[in-house]
Design an enzyme around this catalytic site. Structure first.
Site, short mmCIF file in Angstrom:
data_model
loop_
_atom_site.label_atom_id
_atom_site.label_comp_id
_atom_site.label_asym_id
_atom_site.label_seq_id
_atom_site.Cartn_x
_atom_site.Cartn_y
_atom_site.Cartn_z
N PHE A 298 128.86 116.11 37.12
CA PHE A 298 128.53 115.73 38.53
C PHE A 298 127.11 115.28 38.95
CE2 PHE A 298 132.45 117.93 38.35
CZ PHE A 298 133.43 117.00 39.00
N LEU A 299 126.07 115.63 37.77
CA LEU A 299 124.73 115.22 38.00
C LEU A 299 124.33 113.85 38.50
CD1 LEU A 299 123.50 113.54 35.73
CD2 LEU A 299 123.70 115.42 34.34
N LEU B 144 125.03 109.79 54.25
CA LEU B 144 125.37 108.90 55.28
C LEU B 144 124.06 108.06 55.40
CD1 LEU B 144 127.40 111.24 57.53
CD2 LEU B 144 128.30 109.26 56.34
N CYS C 115 127.84 104.56 37.84
CA CYS C 115 128.80 105.28 37.95
C CYS C 115 129.60 104.68 39.30
CB CYS C 115 128.55 106.91 38.28
SG CYS C 115 127.78 107.27 36.42
P1 NAD Z 1 124.54 106.15 28.53
O1 NAD Z 1 124.92 104.87 28.41
O2 NAD Z 1 123.19 106.37 28.99
O3 NAD Z 1 124.42 106.91 26.88
C1 NAD Z 1 125.79 106.92 26.06
C2 NAD Z 1 125.01 107.21 24.82
O4 NAD Z 1 126.32 107.48 23.84
C3 NAD Z 1 124.31 105.91 24.21
O5 NAD Z 1 122.94 106.33 23.82
C4 NAD Z 1 125.13 105.43 23.07
O6 NAD Z 1 124.48 104.86 21.78
C5 NAD Z 1 125.87 106.87 22.73
N1 NAD Z 1 127.21 106.82 21.82
C6 NAD Z 1 128.14 105.83 21.95
N2 NAD Z 1 129.36 106.04 21.05
C7 NAD Z 1 128.87 107.02 20.20
C8 NAD Z 1 129.15 107.79 18.89
N3 NAD Z 1 130.39 107.50 18.52
N4 NAD Z 1 128.51 108.65 18.41
C9 NAD Z 1 127.18 109.01 19.01
N5 NAD Z 1 126.67 108.45 20.02
C10 NAD Z 1 127.38 107.55 20.92
O7 NAD Z 1 125.72 106.88 29.37
P2 NAD Z 1 125.64 108.04 30.74
O8 NAD Z 1 125.01 107.45 31.66
O9 NAD Z 1 124.89 109.17 29.65
O10 NAD Z 1 126.92 108.31 30.92
C11 NAD Z 1 127.94 109.15 29.78
C12 NAD Z 1 129.18 109.38 30.51
O11 NAD Z 1 129.02 110.24 31.58
C13 NAD Z 1 130.03 108.26 31.12
O12 NAD Z 1 131.27 108.62 31.02
C14 NAD Z 1 129.36 108.34 32.68
O13 NAD Z 1 130.41 107.60 33.50
C15 NAD Z 1 129.43 109.82 32.77
N6 NAD Z 1 128.62 110.42 33.76
C16 NAD Z 1 127.28 109.87 34.04
C17 NAD Z 1 126.31 110.08 35.01
C18 NAD Z 1 125.04 109.71 35.00
O14 NAD Z 1 124.27 109.89 35.95
N7 NAD Z 1 124.58 108.51 34.27
C19 NAD Z 1 126.75 111.42 35.70
C20 NAD Z 1 127.81 112.02 35.46
C21 NAD Z 1 128.98 111.47 34.51
C1 UGA Z 2 126.69 109.65 41.53
C2 UGA Z 2 127.15 110.87 42.15
O1 UGA Z 2 126.43 111.21 43.22
C3 UGA Z 2 126.91 111.91 41.06
O2 UGA Z 2 127.60 113.22 41.43
C4 UGA Z 2 127.97 111.63 39.63
O3 UGA Z 2 127.82 112.53 38.76
C5 UGA Z 2 127.41 110.25 39.37
O4 UGA Z 2 127.40 109.10 40.24
C6 UGA Z 2 128.03 109.84 37.97
O5 UGA Z 2 129.36 109.91 38.03
O6 UGA Z 2 127.55 109.48 37.27
P1 UGA Z 2 124.34 108.54 41.15
O7 UGA Z 2 124.99 107.29 40.54
O8 UGA Z 2 123.24 108.81 40.03
O9 UGA Z 2 125.20 109.65 41.22
O10 UGA Z 2 123.44 108.48 42.31
P2 UGA Z 2 123.62 108.81 43.89
O11 UGA Z 2 122.72 109.47 44.37
O12 UGA Z 2 125.16 109.30 44.05
O13 UGA Z 2 123.75 107.32 44.60
C7 UGA Z 2 124.59 106.25 44.08
C8 UGA Z 2 124.34 104.98 44.89
O14 UGA Z 2 124.78 105.22 46.53
C9 UGA Z 2 122.90 104.69 44.97
O15 UGA Z 2 122.85 103.13 44.93
C10 UGA Z 2 122.18 104.93 46.32
O16 UGA Z 2 121.48 104.25 46.80
C11 UGA Z 2 123.56 104.81 47.34
N1 UGA Z 2 123.48 105.66 48.40
C12 UGA Z 2 123.65 107.18 48.16
C13 UGA Z 2 123.50 105.30 49.87
O17 UGA Z 2 123.41 103.91 49.88
N2 UGA Z 2 123.41 106.18 50.63
C14 UGA Z 2 123.41 107.39 50.44
O18 UGA Z 2 123.48 108.04 51.79
C15 UGA Z 2 123.39 107.99 49.22
#
Ligand code: NAD
Ligand code: UGA
Length: 446
Positions: free
Chosen positions: A151-152, A252, A262
């Site tokens: 959830f980060l 909000l 995401c």
């Molecule tokens: P990202 O694209 O930044 O990183 C994914 C990495 O996985 C890439 O570097 C890719 O090269 C590597 N990869 C792919 N297949 C591989 C394999 N078979 N072996 C080794 N490496 C491999 O993705 P992300 O933003 O870190 O997101 C990862 C997952 O976490 C997604 O499902 C996303 O929805 C979820 N998530 C993301 C966030 C966020 O803030 N970015 C927050 C919560 C959850």
């Molecule tokens: C979001 C969720 O907040 C995380 O909990 C979750 O883990 C993550 O998606 C994920 O699954 O990857 P993130 O996408 O990093 O995190 O950023 P947020 O802070 O949630 O913002 C998302 C979008 O909403 C941004 O474009 C932001 O500008 C917009 N936003 C957010 C608004 O327009 N208004 C707000 O009050 C809050």
């Protein structure tokens, strides 16, 4: 504990580095050889505040290592996390599970029996499928598959990871549950902050959380539009409703629509999960439509502020990342605004403190500036799309001197109308009445 993290992107790298900081021994694996080579040299390939320091200190302490060699990483580990991407599948919006399935196969080939934790955001039933794939690929081995969604937030990832509101663990096996308790023990959470549930429920909790937050943002954005029509102030509405503990003030802030890697993809994927299950999710469907229309519609606001026509005129855009404190431009509202302005005939210059390299890959015919002031040079309107701290105290005398016409379109409500009027700017924002004309406010600010 010994942990292998498959995928070293935003989630894998932050999770791996934080687990190492808590004392576990972590190997981060990635297929991207350039990424791993950079990490081995101490270069962190993404911008995330605080990440470079904990990667450096834990690498130096010997708790964090990087490799492209999965088999090497899986030697003697207690638990393997899958944190690879799950982008929208081209064409239909389903989550593309190619990388998750590939990682499952590779682990099953290279590893003896182990606990496998799916941290990637995945549709309901994916852990069942991962379990099936691993059983088929590694017959005779025993893999316990756990769902542990993350959830980060980008930009606040280290804090979110180290001090989470909750940890969700979908598990159906005592050994795997005990392993997960040990993985998260160093975080010192209250027992109530770890929710153990079924894998399917855990998978759905992740999508339901993101969709709810996306809906909250879209809701306040619609209220902002209404405020513009009826002369009310959306910031004050947000404060007023947010003080109700049942509603809460977070998420909000009205703006140009949500973006990022995401919310857009996860709302689309949830809709597909529901459609496949024969369930309707009209609120999520509408949230997606409202947000898509909003991102495109923001350009109309800019065009109106610039006098109704931007053909052959220059517009500056401040902020390309989808939110501050990240270099991530995936589905950023700024990209939609810029493309729509270009379609309307504008020449666009842009500046972002961290997102320029990624934005260059997504945009054509944009002049990338070195700072906010060169971005504003010769423009007929300046649009603030991302609320970076460095855009919160701009020198407006200097900006006015740089611009052809002093027009500021503030899509994040960073500034105040009365203040901007005093500085000689035409000012347009989101869902707030023209404060320069509100009785009493200008006098109070003098
Ligand atoms: P990202 O694209 O930044 O990183 C994914 C990495 O996985 C890439 O570097 C890719 O090269 C590597 N990869 C792919 N297949 C591989 C394999 N078979 N072996 C080794 N490496 C491999 O993705 P992300 O933003 O870190 O997101 C990862 C997952 O976490 C997604 O499902 C996303 O929805 C979820 N998530 C993301 C966030 C966020 O803030 N970015 C927050 C919560 C959850
Ligand atoms: C979001 C969720 O907040 C995380 O909990 C979750 O883990 C993550 O998606 C994920 O699954 O990857 P993130 O996408 O990093 O995190 O950023 P947020 O802070 O949630 O913002 C998302 C979008 O909403 C941004 O474009 C932001 O500008 C917009 N936003 C957010 C608004 O327009 N208004 C707000 O009050 C809050």
């Amino acid at each position: 504990m010994r942990i292998a993290m498959i995928g070293s992107g935003y989630v894998g790298l932050v999770s791996g580095a934080c687990f190492a900081d808590f004392g576990h021994r972590v190997v981060c694996v990635d297929k991207n050889a350039n990424r791993i080579a950079a990490l081995k040299e101490g270069e962190v390939p993404i911008f995330e505040p605080g990440l470079e320091d904990i990667v450096a200190s834990n690498t130096a302490a010997g708790r964090l290592a990087f490799t492209t060699d999965l088999a090497e990483a899986l030697e003697r580990v207690d638990v393997v996390f899958i944190a690879v991407g799950t982008p929208s599948r081209r064409g239909d919006g389903h989550a593309d599970l190619t990388y998750v399935h590939a990682a499952a196969r590779e682990i099953a080939e290279a590893s003896p029996s182990t606990v496998v934790v799916v941290k990637s955001t995945v549709p309901v039933g994916t852990c069942d499928e991962v379990s099936r794939i691993m059983g088929e690929t590694g017959p005779g081995k025993s893999f316990e598959v756990v769902s542990n969604p993350e959830f980060l937030r980008e930009g606040a990832a280290i804090k979110d990871f180290k001090k989470p509101d909750r940890i969700v663990v979908g598990v159906d096996n005592d050994h795997a549950r005990a392993t997960m308790a040990e993985v998260y023990r160093p975080l010192g959470l209250n027992p109530g902050q770890i929710q153990y549930t079924t894998r399917r429920t855990a998978e759905l909790i992740k999508y339901a959380a993101n969709a709810f937050l996306a809906m909250k943002v879209s809701y306040i954005n619609e209220i902002a539009d209404l405020c513009e029509s009826v002369g009310a102030d959306v910031s004050e509405v947000a404060t007023g409703i947010g003080m109700d503990a049942r509603i809460g003030r977070a998420f909000l802030n009205a703006g140009p629509g949500y973006g990022g890697s995401c919310f857009p993809k996860d709302t689309r994927a949830l809709l597909k999960v529901a459609q496949d299950a024969g369930a309707r999710m009209q609120l999520v469907e509408t949230t997606i439509a409202v947000n898509d229309a909003r991102k495109r519609g923001m350009a109309r606001k800019v065009i109106a502020a610039a006098g109704g026509n931007v053909r052959g005129r220059n517009v500056g855009v401040l902020g390309l990342a989808f939110k501050p404190d990240t270099d991530d431009v995936r589905e950023s509202p700024a990209l939609a605004v810029i493309t729509a302005l270009q379609d309307a005939g504008a020449q666009v210059s842009a500046f972002d403190p961290e997102g320029m390299d990624q934005a260059r890959k997504e945009l054509r015919d944009v002049t990338f500036a070195d700072d906010a002031y060169s971005c504003a040079s010769g423009t007929d309107a300046l649009v603030l799309v991302t609320e970076w701290d460095s855009f919160r105290a701009l020198d407006f005398d200097r900006l006015r001197a740089e611009m052809n016409t002093p027009v500021l379109v503030d899509l994040r409500n960073v500034y105040r109308g009365d203040e901007m009027a005093r500085r000689g700017f035409r000012y347009v924002c989101i869902g707030r009445p023209d404060e320069s004309r509100r009785p009493g406010l200008s006098e109070a600010a003098e």
